[in-house]
Design a protein around this motif. Structure first.
Motif: not given
Lengths: 126, 126, 126
Positions: C14-30, C114-126
């Protein structure tokens, strides 16, 4: 693609090259993605088929199909083996060719066949 | 690059950074690819060298070099270990830097050395 | 993100999808990247939670937390398990959606929580 046995590595290097040929990219990146949870994708030696046989038998020794698991479908080993090999591979494209090493081939890794399976090939670059 | 023993992790973070510096990309993606079948690439702790030693000894326990294999070259374990670590890594580039975590270093994983080896570094972005 | 136990798979689809929604890329790579050395990222079945439980218990059987290691922090198993799952995943974007298979979910793999953790989501494409 149709796989033929429960566990099997299928050399898909030619199919990946066919996608590259359609796109005509000179320099960039090729992505191969498997949208399954009991099959993966890896790269390994394409010369002696014993290498692939040894990888399959080592995976079976480490994660036996008949081990003790909770998941009731009887394919927990396949989920684990697929995760160990991975669900994507990327290969650089240089001068219009995949930058595979001399001995490298791309293998679709079936762990819960025989089945119909899919593979997505993406090409980025110029 | 020349590796010095049969199994060895070589910290290549500096070499990857040197490629990034040449290209001057601010935001994008860095790809590291190993065109071999008995060597891989991974990311792991760069602070205490015991971590890398423990990973190497765990791999050797799981996939012993002197196990029973069919491939006659005597390096089946190396093919399997490389597949377990992987043949590529990607690291995001943010503000001109690799987005490696505080403790992350990039390691070339030799499993059938000593040998001359290659590594391809690709940079995409703006 | 906060994890809740020493070893745990957290579904982050769900978090990865939320990043994709912000960027609005149609075809590319996550791209999903984990900047840690004792946590990784994988893809696996999102339907029956027993699958994830089986993967965790298989990893523990292969690489026990209380095994014999040199690294004095007592988390060598976590470094190895993270390397086995991997520190990044990439998922194609097709028609504005992640090309995940029907049963695929994206899992953050905690091995030293248990810990605090990070995750980076990158979106490339058009």
């Amino acid at each position: 693609m149709a796989t033929g046995s429960r566990a099997q590595f299928v050399d898909v290097t030619r199919q990946v090259y066919a996608e590259l040929a359609k796109r005509g990219v000179k320099n960039g990146m090729c992505y191969v993605y498997v949208p399954h949870t009991t099959a993966g994708i890896t790269i390994n030696e394409n010369a002696d088929p014993d290498v692939v046989a040894d990888i399959l038998s080592t995976l079976e020794r480490l994660v036996p199909a008949d081990g003790s698991y909770r998941h009731s479908e009887g394919n927990s080993d396949a989920h684990m083996k697929a995760a160990m090999m991975g669900f994507s591979q990327m290969i650089p494209i240089i001068d219009g060719k995949l930058a595979l090493g001399t001995w490298q081939g791309i293998y679709f890794c079936e762990f819960d066949g025989p089945r119909r399976r899919k593979m997505l090939v993406g090409i980025a670059g110029e």
